[in-house]
Motif scaffolding. Structure first.
Motif, mmCIF file in Angstrom:
data_model
loop_
_atom_site.group_PDB
_atom_site.id
_atom_site.type_symbol
_atom_site.label_atom_id
_atom_site.label_comp_id
_atom_site.label_asym_id
_atom_site.label_seq_id
_atom_site.Cartn_x
_atom_site.Cartn_y
_atom_site.Cartn_z
ATOM 1 N N ARG A 170 3.825 6.423 2.280
ATOM 2 C CA ARG A 170 2.812 7.759 2.055
ATOM 3 C C ARG A 170 3.662 8.744 1.217
ATOM 4 N NH1 ARG A 170 0.730 10.293 7.629
ATOM 5 N NH2 ARG A 170 2.182 9.105 8.934
ATOM 6 N N VAL A 171 3.219 9.210 0.314
ATOM 7 C CA VAL A 171 3.795 10.371 -0.420
ATOM 8 C C VAL A 171 2.787 11.525 -0.309
ATOM 9 C CG1 VAL A 171 4.477 11.232 -2.782
ATOM 10 C CG2 VAL A 171 4.772 8.833 -2.238
ATOM 11 N N ALA A 172 3.075 12.553 0.993
ATOM 12 C CA ALA A 172 2.155 13.667 1.012
ATOM 13 C C ALA A 172 3.115 14.927 0.991
ATOM 14 C CB ALA A 172 1.657 13.428 2.307
ATOM 15 N N TYR A 173 2.163 15.876 1.240
ATOM 16 C CA TYR A 173 3.054 17.445 1.337
ATOM 17 C C TYR A 173 3.609 17.300 2.655
ATOM 18 C CZ TYR A 173 3.811 21.926 -0.251
ATOM 19 O OH TYR A 173 4.718 22.931 -0.705
ATOM 20 N N PRO A 174 4.945 17.696 2.728
ATOM 21 C CA PRO A 174 5.639 18.031 3.922
ATOM 22 C C PRO A 174 4.736 18.864 4.929
ATOM 23 C CG PRO A 174 7.003 18.780 1.982
ATOM 24 C CD PRO A 174 5.703 18.176 1.482
ATOM 25 N N ASP A 175 5.043 18.890 6.403
ATOM 26 C CA ASP A 175 4.388 19.665 7.041
ATOM 27 C C ASP A 175 5.026 21.037 7.288
ATOM 28 O OD1 ASP A 175 2.638 17.423 7.819
ATOM 29 O OD2 ASP A 175 4.055 16.543 9.052
ATOM 30 N N ILE A 176 4.826 21.597 6.202
ATOM 31 C CA ILE A 176 5.306 22.969 6.055
ATOM 32 C C ILE A 176 4.305 23.969 5.216
ATOM 33 C CG2 ILE A 176 7.866 22.204 5.842
ATOM 34 C CD1 ILE A 176 7.693 22.651 2.750
ATOM 35 N N PRO A 177 4.162 25.191 5.699
ATOM 36 C CA PRO A 177 3.626 26.185 4.869
ATOM 37 C C PRO A 177 3.976 26.076 3.195
ATOM 38 C CG PRO A 177 4.227 27.147 6.870
ATOM 39 C CD PRO A 177 5.008 26.196 6.714
ATOM 40 N N ILE A 178 3.102 26.212 2.389
ATOM 41 C CA ILE A 178 3.351 25.997 1.042
ATOM 42 C C ILE A 178 4.044 27.322 0.400
ATOM 43 C CG2 ILE A 178 2.305 25.830 -1.133
ATOM 44 C CD1 ILE A 178 0.104 24.366 0.162
ATOM 45 N N PRO A 179 5.316 27.011 0.087
ATOM 46 C CA PRO A 179 6.180 28.156 -0.576
ATOM 47 C C PRO A 179 5.829 28.725 -1.585
ATOM 48 C CG PRO A 179 7.418 26.157 -0.502
ATOM 49 C CD PRO A 179 6.247 25.635 -0.122
ATOM 50 N N PHE A 180 6.332 29.857 -1.990
ATOM 51 C CA PHE A 180 6.025 30.681 -3.225
ATOM 52 C C PHE A 180 6.848 30.126 -4.257
ATOM 53 C CE2 PHE A 180 7.673 34.071 -5.907
ATOM 54 C CZ PHE A 180 6.640 34.029 -6.710
ATOM 55 N N LEU A 230 0.694 -1.259 -0.018
ATOM 56 C CA LEU A 230 0.007 -0.034 0.008
ATOM 57 C C LEU A 230 0.857 1.238 0.131
ATOM 58 C CD1 LEU A 230 -2.726 1.554 0.331
ATOM 59 C CD2 LEU A 230 -2.287 1.208 2.835
ATOM 60 N N ILE A 231 0.646 2.061 -0.970
ATOM 61 C CA ILE A 231 1.105 3.334 -0.976
ATOM 62 C C ILE A 231 -0.083 4.314 -1.277
ATOM 63 C CG2 ILE A 231 2.821 5.288 -2.097
ATOM 64 C CD1 ILE A 231 4.168 2.615 -3.323
ATOM 65 N N VAL A 232 -0.084 5.560 0.035
ATOM 66 C CA VAL A 232 -1.197 6.546 -0.180
ATOM 67 C C VAL A 232 -0.304 7.656 -0.653
ATOM 68 C CG1 VAL A 232 -2.799 7.848 1.062
ATOM 69 C CG2 VAL A 232 -2.202 5.402 1.631
ATOM 70 N N VAL A 233 -1.225 8.593 -1.703
ATOM 71 C CA VAL A 233 -0.685 9.731 -2.331
ATOM 72 C C VAL A 233 -1.751 10.738 -2.005
ATOM 73 C CG1 VAL A 233 0.133 10.846 -4.430
ATOM 74 C CG2 VAL A 233 0.475 8.444 -4.325
ATOM 75 N N ASP A 234 -1.233 11.843 -1.441
ATOM 76 C CA ASP A 234 -2.105 12.944 -0.955
ATOM 77 C C ASP A 234 -1.259 14.166 -1.016
ATOM 78 O OD1 ASP A 234 -4.086 14.387 0.400
ATOM 79 O OD2 ASP A 234 -3.822 13.833 2.220
ATOM 80 N N GLU A 235 -2.000 15.366 -1.696
ATOM 81 C CA GLU A 235 -1.356 16.442 -1.702
ATOM 82 C C GLU A 235 -1.619 17.413 -0.550
ATOM 83 O OE1 GLU A 235 -1.963 18.841 -5.489
ATOM 84 O OE2 GLU A 235 -1.797 20.613 -4.218
ATOM 85 N N ASP A 236 -2.386 16.816 0.386
ATOM 86 C CA ASP A 236 -2.629 17.401 1.824
ATOM 87 C C ASP A 236 -1.471 17.020 2.596
ATOM 88 O OD1 ASP A 236 -3.975 18.816 3.807
ATOM 89 O OD2 ASP A 236 -5.347 17.388 4.037
ATOM 90 N N TYR A 237 -1.368 17.591 3.925
ATOM 91 C CA TYR A 237 -0.270 17.633 4.644
ATOM 92 C C TYR A 237 -0.039 16.109 5.095
ATOM 93 C CZ TYR A 237 -0.719 22.693 4.799
ATOM 94 O OH TYR A 237 -1.065 23.953 4.439
ATOM 95 N N HIS A 238 1.082 15.982 5.171
ATOM 96 C CA HIS A 238 1.822 14.637 5.658
ATOM 97 C C HIS A 238 1.066 14.041 6.765
ATOM 98 C CE1 HIS A 238 4.800 11.134 5.614
ATOM 99 N NE2 HIS A 238 4.625 11.465 7.029
ATOM 100 N N SER A 239 1.112 14.783 7.824
ATOM 101 C CA SER A 239 0.769 14.333 9.556
ATOM 102 C C SER A 239 -0.903 14.291 9.660
ATOM 103 C CB SER A 239 1.542 14.798 10.556
ATOM 104 O OG SER A 239 3.116 14.902 10.257
ATOM 105 N N TYR A 240 -1.578 13.483 10.470
ATOM 106 C CA TYR A 240 -2.571 13.769 10.822
ATOM 107 C C TYR A 240 -3.589 14.126 9.940
ATOM 108 C CZ TYR A 240 -0.013 14.724 14.876
ATOM 109 O OH TYR A 240 1.000 14.633 15.957
ATOM 110 N N GLY A 241 -3.519 13.358 8.843
ATOM 111 C CA GLY A 241 -4.402 13.359 7.547
ATOM 112 C C GLY A 241 -4.786 12.182 6.831
ATOM 113 N N VAL A 242 -5.218 12.259 5.514
ATOM 114 C CA VAL A 242 -5.890 11.332 4.736
ATOM 115 C C VAL A 242 -4.876 10.213 4.596
ATOM 116 C CG1 VAL A 242 -6.782 10.537 2.359
ATOM 117 C CG2 VAL A 242 -7.355 12.722 3.447
ATOM 118 N N SER A 243 -3.474 10.339 4.531
ATOM 119 C CA SER A 243 -2.710 9.221 4.269
ATOM 120 C C SER A 243 -2.506 8.391 5.651
ATOM 121 C CB SER A 243 -1.359 9.651 3.867
ATOM 122 O OG SER A 243 -0.903 10.906 4.824
ATOM 123 N N GLY A 244 -2.454 9.136 6.594
ATOM 124 C CA GLY A 244 -2.645 8.102 7.954
ATOM 125 C C GLY A 244 -3.852 7.394 8.147
ATOM 126 N N GLU A 245 -4.748 8.184 7.589
ATOM 127 C CA GLU A 245 -6.240 7.386 7.958
ATOM 128 C C GLU A 245 -6.313 6.271 7.143
ATOM 129 O OE1 GLU A 245 -8.478 8.082 10.233
ATOM 130 O OE2 GLU A 245 -9.804 6.531 9.462
#
Lengths: 332, 345
Positions: free
Chosen positions: B309-319, B275-290
């Motif tokens: 999981r391949v998710a967005y790192p737990d950082i604000p999204i940079p410009f 199983l690999i979960v891919v999510d553009e939402d933040y890595h922690s406490y989100g869809v991928s973990g669920e």
């Protein structure tokens, strides 16, 4: 706008009913909470915000409303629910958390919904304003009659929701009336310490809508202002704002020591309790006599006692019923 | 939907924006209780095109431009829905939920429960998600997990125009509040880069896609790739790349987060064992973990390798594009995750 004799007696009766309900809830609430006050104990746990003293706001407005009209109320909702005609048995049962309550005990005293009379309330300051605007929009879009009234405390006038909702109601000319119950205190913070203007009805000018001010917790002053505002809304002329100087005779919540009040303030408010004042006014005007008053009070007390018995004798839902009604159409 | 009609229209491709508008128009024609309000949804047709044409057909009463007052107009939608209407409101960017979440999670999502099921709140809250075009961290978030976490509202996330139309129809007809989260990179707007795979044949007739059903959009037996929205397209590209290496990847498009179709995910993982979960939402406490927890906690769980999981790192999204593109999930990262999984097991 003058109330008829029947309207006067109706307003007085509902003030008496509401006050006696609060007095009985107060006594029952304290069961199990002495000598040590623990909010989780007793037959009515949780926060409890009593409406003692604010009855003129509820009856003066609701005297103009029918079951079809919409009311959104606040965390201090009982007097408004009583005046709007919410099913008293189901309301008290909900306050006790019982199966026969309005929501089977899921909501409690701050979350009372009675769709039969279009009443709802919620626990967050300024939260009912948007829904009242939306209900008014719904009536306008459907070409149906009915006005919406959003009650709030004076503290809600400092919420962003107040500005957004009044602007939206005014720009769309919706049949909605905003009623501020100014009891002068936001929990422990005095109105003059939190509010830049002395009277929130002055803010109506910011939205180009009429503002009304009612001084001294005057039942018939509320009746007159609400009558004008509600008639205007019914005629399609848009929203109004009313601020009523009222009085919080109980604390913010049960258990509130109220040490923040200036010495003597509470006694002064109690001396101006609107219920004995209005009773005397009705006696003086000859629309009520002593025998009629005694009968009215006895009937109100009996009605409250019956509702309390109903609640006390009702069962709780099984705890796993907590899992139901999250979505519409789920079984109860 | 008749077979003939669906065959006849099978070649007509729509963008998600057009599909959403078409579903909305069809429901508005059929049901006078349906109306739309939000910022710039009127003559402009929505900043992301999903209300285009509605104002011309239905007029200003039923397609209402609002002031920039999300607390008031989302609260108003709750009031209108409780009074018998079926409003569709738009929160232009999901990032703006901070100014109006009270109306969403304390009113929209709780009134049914607090009324013991007696007050229905049939409304759709549609909102744009996602980045990838250098709009920085107040206009690029997904926040799927934030909304799906809070009980009382359904949450759907389409990855293509067919699902978008069917899910929108289902959302409007649902007696419950539905949050319809559409990804900007799938909308088909000229000024936003668009994933071509999202623009697919869409029948002209009205139809529903059931809320709460995931779709196996590619079958395979070596690994299950689970995603939603734009991530589904990353997974499909990764599956193609893996196929060239001789591996067969199954791709599950969740489509709905609430209700979540755990059965389809578990059944797929039971077949593949990976199983690999891919999510553009933040890595922690989100869809991928669920998703991973839903598989791992199931008594029938038998995995050949630790899930990834391949998710967005737990950082604000940079410009800066260099930073943002580096942080975003993509097909290469999915392939790399699979390679690492195979090395580890």
């Amino acid at each position: 706008m003058q109330p008829t004799a029947d309207q006067r007696r109706w307003m007085y009766r509902h003030m008496v009913l509401s006050r006696y309900l609060e007095e009985r809830i107060e006594a029952l609430y304290m069961e199990g909470k002495t000598p040590v006050f623990n909010m989780a104990k007793g037959p009515i746990p949780g926060e409890m915000h009593l409406s003692n003293g604010q009855e003129p706001c509820a009856v003066g407005v609701c005297a103009h409303l029918s079951a079809d009209d919409i009311v959104t109320a606040t965390h201090r909702p009982h007097h408004i629910a009583v005046a709007k005609g919410v099913d008293l048995d189901a309301m008290v049962a909900e306050i006790f958390g019982k199966a026969t309550g309005l929501a089977g005990g899921r909501g409690g005293h701050m979350h009372l919904f009675d769709a039969a009379v279009n009443f709802s309330c919620s626990g967050i300051i300024g939260e009912g304003l948007g829904p009242a605007v939306g209900a008014a929009l719904s009536r306008k879009l459907q070409g149906k009659s009915g006005v919406a009234v959003a009650f709030m405390g004076e503290g809600a006038a400092n919420q962003g929701a107040f500005h957004e909702a009044l602007n939206l109601a005014a720009v769309w000319q919706l049949p909605v009336v905003f009623v501020i119950e100014d009891n002068a205190w936001g929990i422990s913070v005095a109105k003059q310490a939190s509010t830049a203007v002395p009277r929130n009805d002055l803010r109506a000018a910011a939205y180009g809508i009429p503002g009304h001010h009612v001084a001294d917790n005057d039942v018939e002053g509320v009746f007159a202002a609400a009558g004008e505002a509600i008639a205007r809304a019914r005629e399609g002329q848009g929203p109004s704002l009313i601020e009523i100087e009222t009085a919080r005779l109980a604390g913010h919540f049960m258990g509130d020591g109220e040490d923040y009040r200036p010495k003597g303030e509470k006694e002064g408010l109690q001396a101006r309790d609107p219920i004995p004042r209005y009773r005397q006014a009705l006696l003086d005007a000859g629309v009520l006599d002593e025998a009629g008053n005694a009968a009215l009070v006895a009937e109100a007390h009996a009605r409250v006692e019956a509702a309390i018995r109903f609640a006390q004798q009702s069962e709780f839902l099984p705890p796993e019923a907590a899992l139901e009604q999250v979505f519409a159409g789920e079984s109860s | 939907m008749s077979t003939n009609a669906s065959t006849a229209t099978a070649t007509r491709k729509l963008t998600i924006a057009r599909a959403m508008a078409e579903a909305t128009a069809q429901e508005m024609r059929a049901d006078p209780r349906v109306f739309v309000m939000g910022e710039d949804v009127g003559p402009l047709g929505g900043v992301f095109g999903n209300t285009r044409g509605l104002f011309d057909e239905f007029g200003p009463d039923r397609v209402r431009d609002t002031p920039i007052s999300e607390t008031a107009f989302i609260g108003a939608a709750v009031g209108a829905a409780s009074d018998g209407m079926r409003p569709i409101v738009e929160l232009m960017f999901v990032d703006f939920f901070g100014v109006c979440m009270d109306a969403i999670y304390n009113l929209m999502a709780k009134n049914t429960y607090f009324s013991g099921g007696k007050v229905k709140v049939p409304m759709v809250l549609m909102t744009s998600t996602g980045g990838g075009y250098s709009d920085a961290g107040q206009h690029s978030q997904c926040l799927y997990g934030t909304f799906a976490h809070l009980p009382g509202m359904k949450v759907v996330v389409p990855s293509n125009a067919f699902d978008a139309k069917g899910l929108m129809t289902a959302a409007i007809r649902d007696d419950n509040p539905v949050v319809f989260m559409y990804h900007k990179a799938l909308q088909g707007m000229g000024w936003l880069g668009t994933e071509k795979g999202a623009t697919v044949p869409v029948p002209e007739e009205s139809y529903s896609v059931e809320i709460g059903r995931a779709a196996v959009v590619r079958e395979g037996h070596d690994v299950t790739l689970v995603s939603l929205g734009v991530g589904v397209h990353h997974c499909l590209r990764a599956a193609k790349a893996l196929e060239e290496e001789g591996f067969s990847a199954e791709v599950v498009d969740l489509r709905s987060l609430v209700p979540l179709d755990r059965d389809t995910v578990r059944a797929s993982v039971a077949r593949t064992g990976r199983l690999i979960v891919v999510d553009e939402d933040y890595h922690s406490y989100g869809v991928s973990g669920e998703i991973i927890a839903s598989v791992a906690e199931h008594a029938g769980c038998r995995l050949k390798a630790a899930p990834k999981r391949v998710a967005y790192p737990d950082i604000p999204i940079p410009f800066a594009p260099t930073m943002e593109q580096w942080a975003l999930p993509n097909a290469d990262k999915v392939v790399a995750a699979f390679h690492q999984m195979m090395r580890e097991s």
